[in-house]
Motif scaffolding. Structure first.
Motif, mmCIF file in Angstrom:
data_model
loop_
_atom_site.group_PDB
_atom_site.id
_atom_site.type_symbol
_atom_site.label_atom_id
_atom_site.label_comp_id
_atom_site.label_asym_id
_atom_site.label_seq_id
_atom_site.Cartn_x
_atom_site.Cartn_y
_atom_site.Cartn_z
ATOM 1 N N UNK A 17 0.974 -1.243 -0.235
ATOM 2 C CA UNK A 17 -0.174 -0.052 -0.002
ATOM 3 C C UNK A 17 0.818 1.357 0.081
ATOM 4 N N UNK A 18 2.171 1.057 -0.066
ATOM 5 C CA UNK A 18 3.097 2.529 -0.080
ATOM 6 C C UNK A 18 3.235 3.144 1.086
ATOM 7 N N UNK A 19 3.548 2.089 2.460
ATOM 8 C CA UNK A 19 3.730 2.725 3.711
ATOM 9 C C UNK A 19 4.711 4.032 3.591
ATOM 10 N N UNK A 20 4.579 5.248 4.456
ATOM 11 C CA UNK A 20 5.590 6.008 4.369
ATOM 12 C C UNK A 20 6.070 6.052 6.184
ATOM 13 N N UNK A 21 7.373 6.216 6.112
ATOM 14 C CA UNK A 21 7.786 6.056 7.514
ATOM 15 C C UNK A 21 8.481 7.255 7.815
ATOM 16 N N UNK A 22 8.400 8.065 8.869
ATOM 17 C CA UNK A 22 8.688 9.056 9.409
ATOM 18 C C UNK A 22 8.902 9.364 10.594
ATOM 19 N N UNK A 31 4.056 17.928 5.704
ATOM 20 C CA UNK A 31 3.628 17.561 4.486
ATOM 21 C C UNK A 31 3.427 16.112 4.319
ATOM 22 N N UNK A 32 4.229 15.433 4.796
ATOM 23 C CA UNK A 32 4.148 13.886 4.524
ATOM 24 C C UNK A 32 2.764 13.418 5.278
ATOM 25 N N UNK A 33 2.350 14.000 6.258
ATOM 26 C CA UNK A 33 1.075 13.890 7.178
ATOM 27 C C UNK A 33 -0.027 14.096 6.288
ATOM 28 N N UNK A 34 0.149 15.243 5.787
ATOM 29 C CA UNK A 34 -1.036 15.693 5.100
ATOM 30 C C UNK A 34 -1.187 14.726 3.807
ATOM 31 N N UNK A 35 -0.007 14.547 3.109
ATOM 32 C CA UNK A 35 -0.435 13.560 1.906
ATOM 33 C C UNK A 35 -0.755 12.386 2.008
ATOM 34 N N UNK A 36 -0.308 11.614 3.362
ATOM 35 C CA UNK A 36 -0.705 10.242 3.509
ATOM 36 C C UNK A 36 -2.117 10.435 4.032
ATOM 37 N N UNK A 37 -2.599 11.432 4.780
ATOM 38 C CA UNK A 37 -4.192 11.300 5.102
ATOM 39 C C UNK A 37 -4.890 11.374 3.814
ATOM 40 N N UNK A 73 -10.243 16.526 8.267
ATOM 41 C CA UNK A 73 -9.544 16.582 9.634
ATOM 42 C C UNK A 73 -8.518 17.775 9.715
ATOM 43 N N UNK A 74 -8.528 18.334 10.682
ATOM 44 C CA UNK A 74 -7.770 19.681 10.873
ATOM 45 C C UNK A 74 -6.507 19.607 11.564
ATOM 46 N N UNK A 75 -5.614 19.939 10.592
ATOM 47 C CA UNK A 75 -3.969 20.000 11.130
ATOM 48 C C UNK A 75 -3.521 21.261 11.277
ATOM 49 N N UNK A 76 -3.357 21.762 12.742
ATOM 50 C CA UNK A 76 -2.790 23.024 12.753
ATOM 51 C C UNK A 76 -4.077 24.241 12.251
ATOM 52 N N UNK A 77 -3.630 24.750 11.311
ATOM 53 C CA UNK A 77 -4.848 25.767 10.732
ATOM 54 C C UNK A 77 -5.360 25.497 9.498
ATOM 55 N N UNK A 78 -5.072 24.194 8.879
ATOM 56 C CA UNK A 78 -5.364 23.323 7.774
ATOM 57 C C UNK A 78 -6.487 22.527 7.467
ATOM 58 N N UNK A 79 -7.367 22.425 6.856
ATOM 59 C CA UNK A 79 -8.368 21.363 6.761
ATOM 60 C C UNK A 79 -7.518 20.565 5.671
ATOM 61 N N UNK A 80 -7.482 19.135 5.927
ATOM 62 C CA UNK A 80 -7.021 18.084 4.870
ATOM 63 C C UNK A 80 -8.199 17.070 4.686
#
Length: 103
Positions: A17-22, A31-37, A73-80
């Protein structure tokens, strides 16, 4: 997971499924969290300590809100845009961590 056996299994299991590790503290965390969500890709947060960043609280507790047919979902001041296929794995090397119940 002091011996890293569990994380090895998760990486192999989610590889297709293309897992990302950070890690926490890396500059590309948000940016990685936003893209993964948004894409519904599994994300592994490695080497979590006793505490975690406050910006992760909405993700950990799945504080979702709907606007029309879309879920956000809200991350900081941004809705993703939230993809329901998204999975978050938290990994620590501590042998007996004490986390709050919501984690």
């Amino acid at each position: 997971d002091p011996q890293l056996q569990g994380i090895t299994w998760v990486k192999k299991h989610e590889e297709a499924r293309g897992v990302k590790v950070i890690r926490l503290g890396q500059p590309e965390l948000m940016p990685t969290l936003e893209a993964a969500i948004a894409a519904g890709v599994p994300l592994i947060l490695e080497n979590l300590g006793v505490t975690y960043d406050a910006v992760l609280a909405p993700v950990v507790s799945r504080q979702l809100h709907r606007r029309g047919r879309s879920t956000f979902i809200t991350l900081g001041d941004k809705d993703v845009d939230f993809n329901p296929a998204f999975k978050l794995y938290l990994q620590t090397k501590l042998s007996n961590p004490h986390y709050p119940p919501e984690i």
